[in-house]
Design an enzyme around this catalytic site. Structure first.
Site, short mmCIF file in Angstrom:
data_model
loop_
_atom_site.label_atom_id
_atom_site.label_comp_id
_atom_site.label_asym_id
_atom_site.label_seq_id
_atom_site.Cartn_x
_atom_site.Cartn_y
_atom_site.Cartn_z
N ASN A 37 0.86 -1.18 0.00
CA ASN A 37 0.00 0.00 0.00
C ASN A 37 0.90 1.23 0.00
O ASN A 37 1.48 1.59 1.02
CB ASN A 37 -0.91 -0.01 1.23
CG ASN A 37 -1.75 1.26 1.35
OD1 ASN A 37 -1.87 2.03 0.40
ND2 ASN A 37 -2.33 1.47 2.51
N GLY A 96 5.30 1.28 4.79
CA GLY A 96 6.64 1.85 4.59
C GLY A 96 7.61 0.95 3.86
O GLY A 96 8.34 1.39 2.97
N HIS A 133 -9.48 1.18 5.00
CA HIS A 133 -8.21 1.38 5.70
C HIS A 133 -8.45 2.33 6.87
O HIS A 133 -9.29 3.22 6.81
CB HIS A 133 -7.17 1.96 4.74
CG HIS A 133 -5.78 1.94 5.29
ND1 HIS A 133 -5.33 2.89 6.18
CD2 HIS A 133 -4.75 1.07 5.10
CE1 HIS A 133 -4.07 2.62 6.50
NE2 HIS A 133 -3.70 1.52 5.86
N LYS A 175 0.11 4.29 -0.33
CA LYS A 175 -0.51 5.49 0.24
C LYS A 175 -0.27 6.69 -0.68
O LYS A 175 -0.21 6.53 -1.89
CB LYS A 175 -0.03 5.71 1.67
CG LYS A 175 -0.23 4.45 2.53
CD LYS A 175 -0.03 4.69 4.00
CE LYS A 175 -0.24 3.38 4.77
NZ LYS A 175 -0.18 3.58 6.23
N GLU A 187 -5.04 -4.61 10.74
CA GLU A 187 -4.05 -3.56 10.95
C GLU A 187 -4.31 -2.87 12.28
O GLU A 187 -5.18 -2.01 12.38
CB GLU A 187 -4.09 -2.55 9.80
CG GLU A 187 -5.50 -2.23 9.27
CD GLU A 187 -5.57 -0.88 8.58
OE1 GLU A 187 -4.57 -0.46 7.99
OE2 GLU A 187 -6.63 -0.23 8.66
N GLY A 221 2.85 2.75 10.87
CA GLY A 221 3.75 3.88 10.70
C GLY A 221 4.40 4.36 11.98
O GLY A 221 5.05 5.40 12.01
N GLU A 248 -6.98 4.82 7.88
CA GLU A 248 -6.87 6.23 7.52
C GLU A 248 -8.15 6.74 6.86
O GLU A 248 -8.55 7.89 7.06
CB GLU A 248 -5.64 6.43 6.62
CG GLU A 248 -4.34 6.21 7.37
CD GLU A 248 -3.17 5.76 6.52
OE1 GLU A 248 -2.11 5.47 7.09
OE2 GLU A 248 -3.32 5.68 5.27
N SER A 293 3.14 -2.52 10.33
CA SER A 293 4.61 -2.37 10.32
C SER A 293 5.34 -3.70 10.17
O SER A 293 6.31 -3.98 10.89
CB SER A 293 5.10 -1.64 11.59
OG SER A 293 4.60 -0.32 11.62
#
Length: 255
Positions: free
Chosen positions: A10, A236, A96, A12, A168, A174, A98, A214
């Protein structure tokens, strides 16, 4: 049908179209022929066209990061399923944390999206997970169970098996914090229990459940060895070819 490992990136709100192609070329150079693990990258909307072309002939699939429920119309700034299909998207990330947090998406709205993605022949990656305060209050299982059951509401057992679940823990996204393998496995097992209650044991055993908090090369081996962890939704570590490829190779060792 034995579950396959699945590593999905992902990206982002990162990477222009040209940078997306550069990253895909770096990934393809190392794992273009990898067939034992499902692999996908999910760029921004503006990079989908270039990414689709860069992935031609590769075993790496293309995914999108979101989608609206309507087929067309006066919905400024939104993207439809048909638009994603034009670029050969296989997967769509939905719900997600977010999106839930910043854009106030509800379980009912996410469920509507899940159904539209399936109707259009693509596979949803349905994200579920608890915030830090929910974990500390002992509500992890209740929160994740609700998000799973409401996100999958109204699906047949056949369609449910086309959905990928991504657990998640919001507090581990993150932040550099990661659930221990045992903590992650506990929640994955509970999600599979919820799925068995909804769709039967056989169907639940066929649904891939990814860990999305992560995962990186240093912890991937231990996470992927757990019984109900079928891969990762990677943030990431997906933005660099070497670290993303390392995760795919971790999964391939166990496949």
């Amino acid at each position: 049908m034995a579950r396959r490992y699945f590593i999905a990136g992902n990206w982002k709100m990162n990477n222009t179209a040209s940078k997306a192609v550069e990253l895909i070329n770096g990934i393809n150079a190392q794992i273009a022929g990898e067939t034992s693990v499902d692999v996908a990258v999910c760029p921004t909307f503006t990079a989908l066209d270039a990414s689709s072309k860069a992935l031609a002939g590769s075993n790496v699939k293309l995914g999108a990061q979101n989608m609206y429920t309507k087929a067309s119309g006066a919905y400024t700034g939104e993207i439809s399923a048909e638009m994603l299909k034009e670029f050969n998207c296989t997967y769509v990330i939905l719900g997600h944390s977010e999106r839930r947090e910043y854009f106030k998406e509800t379980d009912a709205f996410i469920n509507e999206k899940v159904k539209v993605v399936l109707e259009n022949g693509m596979k949803p990656i349905l994200c579920v997970g608890e915030k830090l305060e929910e974990r500390e209050a002992g509500n992890t299982i209740a929160v994740v169970s609700k998000q799973t059951s409401e996100g999958m509401a109204g699906l047949s057992a056949e369609d449910a098996q086309k959905v990928v679940i991504a657990y998640e823990p919001v507090w581990a996204i993150g932040t550099g914090k990661t659930a221990t393998p045992a903590m992650a496995q506990e929640v994955h097992a509970e999600i599979r229990k919820v799925l068995a209650g909804l769709f039967g044991a056989e169907a639940s055993e066929n649904i891939q459940i990814l860990y999305g908090g992560s995962m990186k090369p240093e912890n991937a081996d231990d996470l992927l060895k757990e019984k109900d962890i079928d891969g990762g939704l990677i943030g990431g570590a997906a933005l660099k070819a070497d670290s993303f490829v390392a995760l795919v190779k971790s999964a391939a060792k166990l496949a």
